[in-house]
Write a protein that holds these residues in place. Structure first.
Motif, PDB file in Angstrom:
ATOM      1  N   HIS A 153       0.794  -1.229   0.000  1.00 64.11           N
ATOM      2  CA  HIS A 153       0.000   0.000   0.000  1.00 64.11           C
ATOM      3  C   HIS A 153       0.826   1.279   0.000  1.00 64.11           C
ATOM      4  O   HIS A 153       0.335   2.316  -0.452  1.00 64.11           O
ATOM      5  CB  HIS A 153      -0.987  -0.014   1.169  1.00 64.11           C
ATOM      6  N   VAL A 154       2.058   1.225   0.485  1.00 59.04           N
ATOM      7  CA  VAL A 154       2.895   2.427   0.529  1.00 59.04           C
ATOM      8  C   VAL A 154       3.960   2.410  -0.562  1.00 59.04           C
ATOM      9  O   VAL A 154       4.183   3.404  -1.239  1.00 59.04           O
ATOM     10  CB  VAL A 154       3.547   2.596   1.927  1.00 59.04           C
ATOM     11  N   LEU A 155       4.603   1.259  -0.747  1.00 58.59           N
ATOM     12  CA  LEU A 155       5.680   1.170  -1.726  1.00 58.59           C
ATOM     13  C   LEU A 155       5.201   0.731  -3.112  1.00 58.59           C
ATOM     14  O   LEU A 155       5.981   0.712  -4.051  1.00 58.59           O
ATOM     15  CB  LEU A 155       6.771   0.218  -1.227  1.00 58.59           C
ATOM     16  N   GLY A 156       3.939   0.326  -3.222  1.00 58.21           N
ATOM     17  CA  GLY A 156       3.370  -0.041  -4.515  1.00 58.21           C
ATOM     18  C   GLY A 156       3.796  -1.399  -5.045  1.00 58.21           C
ATOM     19  O   GLY A 156       3.726  -1.636  -6.247  1.00 58.21           O
ATOM     20  N   MET A 157       4.217  -2.301  -4.173  1.00 58.98           N
ATOM     21  CA  MET A 157       4.626  -3.654  -4.594  1.00 58.98           C
ATOM     22  C   MET A 157       3.409  -4.567  -4.503  1.00 58.98           C
ATOM     23  O   MET A 157       3.103  -5.105  -3.435  1.00 58.98           O
ATOM     24  CB  MET A 157       5.766  -4.144  -3.717  1.00 58.98           C
ATOM     25  N   LEU A 158       2.741  -4.748  -5.612  1.00 58.01           N
ATOM     26  CA  LEU A 158       1.494  -5.497  -5.630  1.00 58.01           C
ATOM     27  C   LEU A 158       1.741  -7.005  -5.528  1.00 58.01           C
ATOM     28  O   LEU A 158       2.644  -7.531  -6.168  1.00 58.01           O
ATOM     29  CB  LEU A 158       0.716  -5.159  -6.900  1.00 58.01           C
ATOM     30  N   PRO A 159       0.912  -7.702  -4.742  1.00 58.07           N
ATOM     31  CA  PRO A 159       1.122  -9.132  -4.516  1.00 58.07           C
ATOM     32  C   PRO A 159       0.480 -10.024  -5.575  1.00 58.07           C
ATOM     33  O   PRO A 159      -0.562  -9.699  -6.138  1.00 58.07           O
ATOM     34  CB  PRO A 159       0.463  -9.367  -3.157  1.00 58.07           C
ATOM     35  N   CYS A 160       1.128 -11.150  -5.793  1.00 54.78           N
ATOM     36  CA  CYS A 160       0.560 -12.195  -6.647  1.00 54.78           C
ATOM     37  C   CYS A 160      -0.138 -13.216  -5.743  1.00 54.78           C
ATOM     38  O   CYS A 160      -0.151 -13.082  -4.519  1.00 54.78           O
ATOM     39  CB  CYS A 160       1.668 -12.869  -7.468  1.00 54.78           C
ATOM     40  N   ALA A 161      -0.690 -14.238  -6.345  1.00 54.71           N
ATOM     41  CA  ALA A 161      -1.414 -15.261  -5.580  1.00 54.71           C
ATOM     42  C   ALA A 161      -0.507 -15.965  -4.569  1.00 54.71           C
ATOM     43  O   ALA A 161      -0.917 -16.259  -3.444  1.00 54.71           O
ATOM     44  CB  ALA A 161      -2.027 -16.277  -6.532  1.00 54.71           C
ATOM     45  N   TRP A 162       0.750 -16.235  -4.962  1.00 56.76           N
ATOM     46  CA  TRP A 162       1.671 -16.923  -4.048  1.00 56.76           C
ATOM     47  C   TRP A 162       2.069 -16.024  -2.883  1.00 56.76           C
ATOM     48  O   TRP A 162       2.230 -16.490  -1.763  1.00 56.76           O
ATOM     49  CB  TRP A 162       2.881 -17.446  -4.813  1.00 56.76           C
ATOM     50  N   CYS A 163       2.209 -14.717  -3.133  1.00 63.07           N
ATOM     51  CA  CYS A 163       2.491 -13.758  -2.056  1.00 63.07           C
ATOM     52  C   CYS A 163       1.358 -13.772  -1.034  1.00 63.07           C
ATOM     53  O   CYS A 163       1.586 -13.805   0.177  1.00 63.07           O
ATOM     54  CB  CYS A 163       2.624 -12.336  -2.611  1.00 63.07           C
ATOM     55  N   VAL A 164       0.131 -13.753  -1.548  1.00 68.89           N
ATOM     56  CA  VAL A 164      -1.040 -13.717  -0.685  1.00 68.89           C
ATOM     57  C   VAL A 164      -1.163 -15.021   0.101  1.00 68.89           C
ATOM     58  O   VAL A 164      -1.498 -15.009   1.293  1.00 68.89           O
ATOM     59  CB  VAL A 164      -2.310 -13.430  -1.528  1.00 68.89           C
ATOM     60  N   LEU A 165      -0.865 -16.140  -0.529  1.00 64.68           N
ATOM     61  CA  LEU A 165      -0.894 -17.419   0.184  1.00 64.68           C
ATOM     62  C   LEU A 165       0.108 -17.413   1.338  1.00 64.68           C
ATOM     63  O   LEU A 165      -0.193 -17.886   2.437  1.00 64.68           O
ATOM     64  CB  LEU A 165      -0.601 -18.580  -0.773  1.00 64.68           C
ATOM     65  N   GLN A 166       1.278 -16.852   1.105  1.00 60.80           N
ATOM     66  CA  GLN A 166       2.283 -16.778   2.176  1.00 60.80           C
ATOM     67  C   GLN A 166       1.814 -15.871   3.313  1.00 60.80           C
ATOM     68  O   GLN A 166       2.058 -16.168   4.488  1.00 60.80           O
ATOM     69  CB  GLN A 166       3.618 -16.318   1.616  1.00 60.80           C
ATOM     70  N   ARG A 167       1.128 -14.786   2.987  1.00 60.60           N
ATOM     71  CA  ARG A 167       0.548 -13.932   4.034  1.00 60.60           C
ATOM     72  C   ARG A 167      -0.405 -14.745   4.898  1.00 60.60           C
ATOM     73  O   ARG A 167      -0.376 -14.664   6.125  1.00 60.60           O
ATOM     74  CB  ARG A 167      -0.231 -12.764   3.420  1.00 60.60           C
ATOM     75  N   LEU A 168      -1.253 -15.527   4.239  1.00 60.53           N
ATOM     76  CA  LEU A 168      -2.214 -16.352   4.967  1.00 60.53           C
ATOM     77  C   LEU A 168      -1.486 -17.349   5.873  1.00 60.53           C
ATOM     78  O   LEU A 168      -1.869 -17.544   7.030  1.00 60.53           O
ATOM     79  CB  LEU A 168      -3.143 -17.083   3.992  1.00 60.53           C
ATOM     80  N   ILE A 169      -0.439 -17.958   5.381  1.00 60.81           N
ATOM     81  CA  ILE A 169       0.312 -18.925   6.192  1.00 60.81           C
ATOM     82  C   ILE A 169       0.942 -18.242   7.398  1.00 60.81           C
ATOM     83  O   ILE A 169       0.894 -18.771   8.518  1.00 60.81           O
ATOM     84  CB  ILE A 169       1.353 -19.671   5.328  1.00 60.81           C
TER      85      ILE A 169
END
Length: 160
Positions: A28-44
């Motif tokens: 949200h601040v640096l503009g590095m948008l997540p992919c599906a694998w990034c989001v899965l890692q957040r969930l983990i």
């Protein structure tokens, strides 16, 4: 003096939440948008934190060891997800219909329920960005590996 099992698991929960907070800041601040694998890692990371915080509901040593073992299994799954993102997914033009995309979008619906945290906004190739010259997925892999090592060693240490 080594940390008690509850304190160690609370520290791990804090580290996991801090990792997700940094990922959200990066998005949200640096503009590095997540992919599906990034989001899965957040969930983990979030699941590991929640599992580790369960240690606060019992003083039983057996309960603490079970919580630790479950957190270690999730941490190992996070290592796999980060490794897959770094070695396979980041070389692909799209994450569409990958395990991560299907799980987050179709099985959990988290991307539409909490889009600021679990929204998938980039392809895997576009999400292959670096921090200090190291790809984000590799930072996640390193953190998951450290968490796994700490959790596994804490399973076998003698508790007082």
């Amino acid at each position: 003096m080594p940390l008690s099992q509850p304190r160690l698991l609370n520290l791990i929960a804090f580290v996991c939440i801090a990792a997700v907070a940094f990922a959200v800041f990066s998005q949200h601040v640096l503009g590095m948008l997540p992919c599906a694998w990034c989001v899965l890692q957040r969930l983990i990371f979030i699941l590991i934190a929640l599992i580790c915080l369960l240690v606060n509901f019992s003083n039983s040593l057996s309960y603490q060891k079970i919580i630790t073992a479950i957190a270690a299994v999730f941490s190992i799954s996070g290592m796999w997800a980060a490794w897959h993102q770094a070695t396979v997914a980041s070389q692909s033009f799209s994450c569409d219909m990958s395990f991560a995309d299907v799980f987050i979008s179709r099985h959990t619906g988290l991307d539409s329920a909490i889009p600021w945290l679990f929204g998938i906004y980039a392809t895997c190739m576009d999400a292959a960005v670096t921090l200090f010259g190291v790809e984000y997925a590799l930072w996640a892999l390193i953190l998951f590996a450290l968490l796994t090592i700490v959790l596994i060693f804490s399973l076998f240490r003698k508790l007082n």
